[in-house]
Design a protein around this motif. Structure first.
Motif, short mmCIF file in Angstrom:
data_model
loop_
_atom_site.label_atom_id
_atom_site.label_comp_id
_atom_site.label_asym_id
_atom_site.label_seq_id
_atom_site.Cartn_x
_atom_site.Cartn_y
_atom_site.Cartn_z
N SER A 1 3.12 27.06 4.30
CA SER A 1 2.11 27.94 3.76
C SER A 1 0.87 27.15 4.53
N ILE A 2 -0.02 27.90 5.03
CA ILE A 2 -1.05 27.03 5.70
C ILE A 2 -2.49 27.66 5.29
N VAL A 3 -3.40 26.47 4.82
CA VAL A 3 -4.74 26.89 4.63
C VAL A 3 -5.70 26.01 5.59
N ILE A 4 -6.42 26.64 6.48
CA ILE A 4 -7.14 25.95 7.70
C ILE A 4 -8.74 26.33 7.41
N VAL A 5 -9.31 25.18 7.40
CA VAL A 5 -10.91 25.53 7.49
C VAL A 5 -11.21 25.36 9.13
N THR A 6 -12.20 26.43 9.38
CA THR A 6 -12.45 26.45 10.79
C THR A 6 -13.86 26.96 10.75
N HIS A 7 -14.55 26.44 11.69
CA HIS A 7 -16.21 27.08 12.28
C HIS A 7 -15.73 27.95 13.18
N ASN A 8 -14.68 28.09 13.80
CA ASN A 8 -14.60 29.04 15.12
C ASN A 8 -14.14 30.43 14.62
N MET A 9 -14.97 31.29 14.53
CA MET A 9 -14.84 32.73 13.87
C MET A 9 -13.54 33.43 14.82
#
Lengths: 291, 252
Positions: free
Chosen positions: B199-207
């Motif tokens: 299971s993955i939680v990813i923070v991204t600034h790239n929409m």
């Protein structure tokens, strides 16, 4: 059409100010190199004639009037070795505590201030303290072991300071990475922080060795001012007797006897010993890094 | 919808005077990629770090509320943080391989958790590097320093290092923001592959990245979770006006 002439990038031009600055820097570097070479060269030229096999391998004999510094070489190595054995773990441990565990910022600041002050005070004060505390109060008498303990507290601030700087220079990302994998603090210290700070710790060791080998005033008080006998008995017996190190001997020959030939001979031996100890430290570092 | 791997309830985080997280309620489903988006300073990285208690060491942090992982509160008194971080792996913004060999980097985690047998470690190292799609590039230089790899390789190495402790939940804090487009697309492919087992939680600034790789998207703004939904809904049919404004680039 009349095009403007193309600007050329070939044909190197010297800018005068640049040229001047380079000149100055090279001049200063040359001065430094010449100074070191002159100093070492002068000492070796004056000192090497005094160095003979008996000079290096026997003790001084006042009856036969022969000069030998073997006991002082042994005393110097003993003092450096045992003082390092005590002060490296203490200094590294103290630095790890201060930078990784200590929560009270005021306490850390106070300890740091104290250790910086201690690093700056004249060594004769350590000598007096060592004499009163180790020799008299702890009843160790004037002995090599008192010298070891006195030098230990003298170089401890150096060890702590350099280790702390090295720990501080370890990138935060390493800590995060290790903690993120579940490392405990102690595991992080053992596997990342200490190995990454090894260079700094070694700088501390080299500086400490330099300070110990060159120390004369304090040792004259706590460890003794002469070395007339060849080493004998167990290591502990030797440590519990008084004895002079090379720097103390140097002082004795030059000041109280005016025997400059011997003094320069001792100085040459000292230079060689310091160079060898530095090489040894680097070798140890290299081996540890490879592992 | 898949089973819930982790959820938070009324999660508040104060940093000194600042109220950084203002009551976050979120659900992270199993075997899915959940993307956290939002402008800088909205609390998404801080939120990510509360999920494996990386904020513990920060001074002046106060956390209240619940973070439930498989039915256990990770902020309960008797939680073993080492075991928690074994279960919840983390990949950081900038690649941060340790100054040691590639092999030792991967083996670092398993060794923390007591694995000493060479054969087992060899196997874990190979499997982790394969799972992170970097095995073929490094298999002949496992004893070489990890810092000699390129930035993109280093980040895949760091992902492999996280996988080596066999986590169940993987937290990624802008894992591609320091990388070039080719390395980025490699990591995105990798994430797509990893969702099968993790299971993955990813923070991204790239929409676009959030749209490409995630199943669910959460939009954070000023410490609030504004909207959580399937990525399709969030990007094509947001319920909240602020989400729409952000996604269409009107602020942020």
């Amino acid at each position: 059409m009349n095009n403007p002439p193309l600007s050329r990038i070939t044909g190197k031009r010297r800018r005068p100010s640049e040229f001047l600055l380079y000149g100055l820097i090279y001049l200063l570097a040359a001065c430094l190199a010449v100074l070191v070479l002159l100093l070492v060269g002068y000492i070796l030229v004056r000192g090497l004639p005094a160095i003979t096999v008996p000079f290096l391998t026997t003790a001084e004999n006042p009856i036969l009037e022969t000069v030998g510094i073997f006991p002082s070489i042994v005393n110097t190595l003993y003092i450096v070795f045992f003082a390092l054995i005590i002060c490296v773990p203490l200094g590294v441990g103290g630095a790890v505590y201060l930078s990784e565990y200590a929560k009270n910022k005021k306490l850390v600041g106070a300890i740091q201030f104290a250790s910086e002050t201690l690093a700056g005070i004249p060594s004769i004060l350590y000598g007096i303290f060592g004499y009163v505390f180790f020799c008299v109060l702890l009843n160790l008498h004037v002995s090599l072991i008192a010298g070891v303990l006195t030098l230990t507290i003298m170089v401890l601030p150096i060890m702590m300071r350099t280790t702390q700087e090295a720990l501080r220079a370890v990138p935060k990302a390493y800590r995060e990475g290790a903690l993120g994998l579940g490392a405990t603090k102690w595991y992080l210290i053992r596997t990342i922080l200490i190995p990454s700070s090894l260079k700094g710790i070694l700088t501390g060791v080299i500086l400490s060795v330099g300070r110990m080998v060159s120390e004369s005033a304090a040792l004259l008080l706590v460890a003794g001012g002469s070395a007339m006998y060849m080493p004998r008995g167990s290591v502990w017996e030797q440590l519990s007797h008084s004895g002079s190190t090379l720097s103390v001997e140097l002082y004795r020959y030059a000041m109280s006897r005016g025997d400059n030939g011997t003094a320069f001979g001792i100085a040459s031996v000292l230079i060689v010993i310091v160079a060898l100890l530095n090489l040894l430290t680097r070798f140890v570092a290299w081996r540890l890094n490879k592992k | 919808m898949n089973a819930i791997k982790l959820y938070t309830k009324e999660l508040h985080l104060h940093y000194g005077e600042a109220h950084v997280l203002k009551g976050i309620d979120i659900e992270v489903p199993e075997h899915c990629v959940t993307a956290l988006i939002g402008p800088s300073g909205c609390g998404k990285s801080t939120f990510l770090k509360t999920l494996n208690r990386m904020n513990d060491a920060v001074a002046n942090v106060k956390i209240t509320g619940e973070v439930m992982l498989d039915g256990e509160d990770i902020y309960a008194k008797n939680v073993d943080v080492t075991a928690l971080r074994k279960k919840v792996g983390m990949v950081f913004q900038a690649p941060n391989p340790f100054p040691m060999s590639i092999y030792d980097n991967i083996a670092y985690g398993p060794r923390i958790h007591g694995e000493k047998k060479r054969i087992v470690l060899d196997e874990i190292v190979e499997q982790s590097l394969r799972d992170a799609a970097i095995w073929d590039e490094v298999k002949d230089r496992l004893k070489k320093p990890a810092l000699g790899l390129s930035g993109g390789q280093q980040q895949r190495l760091c992902i492999a290092r996280s996988l080596a402790t066999k986590p169940e939940l993987l937290l990624m804090d802008e894992p591609t923001s320091a990388l070039d487009p080719i390395s980025t697309s490699k990591i995105e492919e990798l994430i797509d592959e990893l969702r099968k087992s993790y299971s993955i939680v990813i923070v991204t600034h790239n929409m676009q990245q959030a749209a490409r790789i995630s199943d669910y998207t959460a939009f954070f703004l000023l410490g609030d979770l504004v909207e959580l939904g399937t990525t399709g809904d969030i990007f094509s049919n947001p319920k909240d006006r602020r989400t729409e404004d952000y996604i269409t680039g009107r602020f942020g």
